[in-house]
Design a protein around this motif. Structure first.
Motif, PDB file in Angstrom:
ATOM      1  N   GLU A  52       0.823  -1.209   0.000  1.00  0.00           N
ATOM      2  CA  GLU A  52       0.000   0.000   0.000  1.00  0.00           C
ATOM      3  C   GLU A  52       0.854   1.255   0.000  1.00  0.00           C
ATOM      4  O   GLU A  52       0.580   2.219  -0.715  1.00  0.00           O
ATOM      5  N   LEU A  53       1.901   1.263   0.839  1.00  0.00           N
ATOM      6  CA  LEU A  53       2.797   2.419   0.898  1.00  0.00           C
ATOM      7  C   LEU A  53       3.479   2.653  -0.441  1.00  0.00           C
ATOM      8  O   LEU A  53       3.648   3.790  -0.887  1.00  0.00           O
ATOM      9  N   GLU A  84     -10.364  12.279   0.424  1.00  0.00           N
ATOM     10  CA  GLU A  84      -9.372  13.220   0.916  1.00  0.00           C
ATOM     11  C   GLU A  84      -9.362  13.161   2.436  1.00  0.00           C
ATOM     12  O   GLU A  84     -10.393  12.920   3.073  1.00  0.00           O
ATOM     13  N   LEU A  85      -8.194  13.378   3.014  1.00  0.00           N
ATOM     14  CA  LEU A  85      -8.054  13.396   4.454  1.00  0.00           C
ATOM     15  C   LEU A  85      -7.619  14.793   4.892  1.00  0.00           C
ATOM     16  O   LEU A  85      -6.628  15.331   4.390  1.00  0.00           O
ATOM     17  N   LYS A 136      -2.476   5.386  16.876  1.00  0.00           N
ATOM     18  CA  LYS A 136      -1.551   6.305  16.210  1.00  0.00           C
ATOM     19  C   LYS A 136      -0.853   5.662  15.014  1.00  0.00           C
ATOM     20  O   LYS A 136      -0.719   6.311  13.964  1.00  0.00           O
ATOM     21  N   PRO A 137      -0.384   4.394  15.115  1.00  0.00           N
ATOM     22  CA  PRO A 137       0.241   3.782  13.930  1.00  0.00           C
ATOM     23  C   PRO A 137      -0.680   3.755  12.711  1.00  0.00           C
ATOM     24  O   PRO A 137      -0.242   3.982  11.585  1.00  0.00           O
ATOM     25  N   MET A 142      -2.515   6.033   7.488  1.00  0.00           N
ATOM     26  CA  MET A 142      -3.577   6.664   6.698  1.00  0.00           C
ATOM     27  C   MET A 142      -3.122   7.972   6.068  1.00  0.00           C
ATOM     28  O   MET A 142      -3.476   8.294   4.927  1.00  0.00           O
ATOM     29  N   THR A 143      -2.332   8.743   6.826  1.00  0.00           N
ATOM     30  CA  THR A 143      -1.964  10.092   6.390  1.00  0.00           C
ATOM     31  C   THR A 143      -0.584  10.156   5.749  1.00  0.00           C
ATOM     32  O   THR A 143      -0.064  11.254   5.518  1.00  0.00           O
ATOM     33  N   ASP A 144       0.019   9.004   5.496  1.00  0.00           N
ATOM     34  CA  ASP A 144       1.377   8.972   4.930  1.00  0.00           C
ATOM     35  C   ASP A 144       2.358   9.760   5.803  1.00  0.00           C
ATOM     36  O   ASP A 144       3.140  10.580   5.314  1.00  0.00           O
TER      37      ASP A 144
END
Length: 333
Positions: A52-53, A84-85, A136-137, A142-144
């Motif tokens: 995914e990354l 969008e985040l 948090k991880p 999620m937010t790169d």
């Protein structure tokens, strides 16, 4: 010699007889669950997350030569299928205050509360936005790895209508008397700043325009920033998408819409416009390059806004606002 006595409770060994079979009914239990999936196809495996990354990194860099953009992305901004985040406490609370559509509010587990977090939770509860406690991880993933401060707002993708279909439907309603004013549209050519889009939508709403048209490529889309700048006007004025802006402009002219470009060296001064009461599409280009050559060629006329100083220029959203005001004024006469 006498035989040793048997111990109390000891079992005597005897030859085991034949057992009864299952008749094949147990065969299915022995078949197993099939081949083990690859590591990158298992959601909880490290290889899946690494995949995914890698896809996100590839999307940021854009498509490689001869390839195509990954699914959910486009080379000209976000596609209509991507979410969008909004990250960070200030950004999230401001987005919620502006009534930006939201799918979910992600809150870090054991987050340190402050006024921004409390207000975000209050607005989310009032609007019925799901609040999800997230580790948090997972927020980092999620937010790169963006700075999120334990607060992330998930914004659903904007549902774009087709530009030409919207134009034709509006003209049909106008001819039937269901729309009071003559159709009025604003098309964007090469504008990439979402704040410009938001301000243009706000002007469109103020002066009764029927739709804003954005190209599918090399153009801004409806981001959270555009929603915020529009101050809620995006709910009232639809933003439509044109797969090819030049083809859309040609289709609009065939449908009876006059296409007018905005440029500093136009052949018609805005105060001299005589087509204000006709169906119109105002095309505005980017601040740096203006209208592209093909778009200019597809315009019926080029409008210019007279200004006092030759050293100054107007940004795209301001030029649209002034033009829409003048059209509205002429239509009311």
């Amino acid at each position: 010699m006498s035989a040793a006595p048997k111990r109390s409770g000891a079992k005597s060994k005897s030859k085991k007889g034949p057992s009864v079979g299952t008749g094949g009914y147990g065969r299915r239990a022995l078949e197993g669950k099939g081949p083990t999936p690859k590591a990158e196809d298992r959601p909880y495996h490290k290889a899946f997350k690494n995949k995914e990354l890698a896809e996100r990194s590839a999307a940021k860099r854009g498509p490689s030569k001869g390839g195509s953009a990954p699914r959910g992305r486009s080379t000209g901004g976000r596609s209509k299928n991507s979410e969008e985040l909004v990250t960070g406490r200030n950004s999230v609370v401001e987005a919620l205050r502006a009534d930006i559509p939201a799918k979910a509010l992600h809150l870090a587990i054991r987050i340190e509360m402050d006024e921004r977090v409390r207000e975000s939770l209050k607005i989310a509860a009032e609007r019925g936005i799901p609040v999800m406690e997230t580790g948090k991880p997972e927020l980092d993933r999620m937010t790169d790895e963006a700075i999120h401060q334990g607060l992330v707002l998930q914004v659903p993708p904007y549902d774009y209508a087709d530009a030409l279909e919207t134009v034709k439907a509006t003209i049909s309603k106008f001819k039937k008397g269901h729309v009071k004013n003559a159709p009025l549209f604003i098309a964007l050519d090469g504008i990439t700043d979402p704040r410009n889009l938001g301000a243009i939508i706000r002007s469109a709403s103020a002066f009764s325009a029927h739709a804003v048209i954005v190209p599918e490529r090399r153009s801004v889309g409806m981001t959270a920033s555009a929603w915020k700048t529009s101050a809620g006007a995006a709910v009232r004025v639809p933003v439509t998408r044109a797969p090819n802006l030049n083809s859309t402009l040609k289709g609009m002219k065939e449908a009876g819409v006059f296409v007018l470009g905005l440029d500093g060296d136009g052949d018609i001064s805005l105060p001299d416009l005589t087509l204000a009461k006709e169906p119109l599409c105002i095309v505005v280009g980017s601040e740096g390059k203006g209208l592209s050559r093909l778009v200019r060629e597809n315009c019926d006329s080029i409008l210019s806004i007279p200004i006092d100083s030759a050293m100054e220029s107007l940004n795209a959203s301001m030029a649209v606002g002034i033009t829409l005001y003048e059209i509205s004024r002429k239509r009311s006469v």
